[in-house]
Write a protein that holds these residues in place. Structure first.
Motif, PDB file in Angstrom:
ATOM      1  N   ARG A  28      19.518  -3.177  21.647  1.00  0.00           N
ATOM      2  CA  ARG A  28      19.044  -3.826  20.509  1.00  0.00           C
ATOM      3  C   ARG A  28      17.709  -4.398  20.305  1.00  0.00           C
ATOM      4  NH1 ARG A  28      24.064  -7.294  20.714  1.00  0.00           N
ATOM      5  NH2 ARG A  28      25.979  -6.024  19.123  1.00  0.00           N
ATOM      6  N   LEU A  29      16.877  -4.446  21.886  1.00  0.00           N
ATOM      7  CA  LEU A  29      16.239  -4.516  21.429  1.00  0.00           C
ATOM      8  C   LEU A  29      14.701  -3.175  21.178  1.00  0.00           C
ATOM      9  CD1 LEU A  29      15.509  -6.476  25.497  1.00  0.00           C
ATOM     10  CD2 LEU A  29      15.541  -7.406  23.289  1.00  0.00           C
ATOM     11  N   ASP A  32      15.643  -2.308  17.242  1.00  0.00           N
ATOM     12  CA  ASP A  32      14.557  -3.596  16.822  1.00  0.00           C
ATOM     13  C   ASP A  32      13.433  -2.299  16.743  1.00  0.00           C
ATOM     14  OD1 ASP A  32      16.742  -5.147  16.715  1.00  0.00           O
ATOM     15  OD2 ASP A  32      15.675  -6.320  18.303  1.00  0.00           O
ATOM     16  N   ARG A  33      12.910  -2.243  17.531  1.00  0.00           N
ATOM     17  CA  ARG A  33      11.561  -1.216  17.669  1.00  0.00           C
ATOM     18  C   ARG A  33      11.665  -0.007  16.442  1.00  0.00           C
ATOM     19  NH1 ARG A  33       9.684  -4.763  16.264  1.00  0.00           N
ATOM     20  NH2 ARG A  33      10.547  -6.153  17.447  1.00  0.00           N
ATOM     21  N   GLY A  35      14.106   0.825  14.974  1.00  0.00           N
ATOM     22  CA  GLY A  35      14.138   0.372  12.959  1.00  0.00           C
ATOM     23  C   GLY A  35      13.026   0.680  11.849  1.00  0.00           C
ATOM     24  N   GLU A  36      11.910  -0.107  12.911  1.00  0.00           N
ATOM     25  CA  GLU A  36      10.496  -0.080  11.757  1.00  0.00           C
ATOM     26  C   GLU A  36      10.102   1.171  11.880  1.00  0.00           C
ATOM     27  OE1 GLU A  36       8.647  -3.013  14.177  1.00  0.00           O
ATOM     28  OE2 GLU A  36      10.299  -5.056  14.098  1.00  0.00           O
ATOM     29  N   ARG A  74       4.090  -6.525  17.362  1.00  0.00           N
ATOM     30  CA  ARG A  74       5.173  -5.929  17.555  1.00  0.00           C
ATOM     31  C   ARG A  74       5.542  -5.776  19.425  1.00  0.00           C
ATOM     32  NH1 ARG A  74       7.721  -5.900  11.449  1.00  0.00           N
ATOM     33  NH2 ARG A  74       8.192  -8.408  11.192  1.00  0.00           N
ATOM     34  N   ASP A  78       6.448  -7.376  23.302  1.00  0.00           N
ATOM     35  CA  ASP A  78       7.290  -6.135  23.672  1.00  0.00           C
ATOM     36  C   ASP A  78       6.989  -5.712  25.096  1.00  0.00           C
ATOM     37  OD1 ASP A  78       9.818  -7.304  21.313  1.00  0.00           O
ATOM     38  OD2 ASP A  78       9.879  -4.658  20.865  1.00  0.00           O
TER      39      ASP A  78
END
Length: 135
Positions: A28-29, A32-33, A35-36, A74, A78
């Motif tokens: 998911r980490l 999350d990236r 998906g942007e 972001r 990370d």
């Protein structure tokens, strides 16, 4: 299973994250990236070496200043990007990939290569699906 059963999962079966008997693998980490919208393009731009903020903004056609800032922030949070500020007037801000960021960019590059190779197949499948009669 029957003798004619074929395992369609292939050699690299992916175990589902989040199931009770599977530890949190951290996918998911990464998602999350990914998906942007601007992450992949920012990684690609930084893969060539350190870039100043304005260079990044000009290279990523269509990105707003707000989205550019959020994307870089972001990625920095990370651990993928380092931000350097030179105490000049006005301040000069440079971004570069960390070792973690370079390894992430390598993985993303594999996805980009795959998508280029399979683009026509995906578009053909979508057109075939879209042309089906609805039931």
């Amino acid at each position: 299973m029957s003798a004619t059963h074929t395992d369609v999962r292939g050699k690299a079966a992916i175990e589902p994250c989040g199931s009770p008997d599977h530890e949190d693998c951290g996918i998911r980490l990464a998602l999350d990236r990914l998906g942007e919208q601007w992450t992949v393009m920012a990684l690609a731009e930084l893969s060539a070496g350190p870039r100043r903020y304005r260079e990044m903004e000009r290279a990523l056609v269509g990105v707003s200043q707000r989205m550019m800032t959020l994307t870089l922030r972001r990625l920095e949070r990370d651990g993928h990007v380092l931000r350097h500020v030179e105490p000049t007037v006005p301040p000069s801000v440079t971004y570069e990939l960390t070792e973690l960021g370079r390894s992430f960019a390598e993985q993303v590059a594999s996805l980009v290569i795959w998508s280029r190779r399979r683009k026509d197949e995906i578009e053909t499948a979508q057109a075939r699906f879209d042309g089906r009669p609805t039931t």
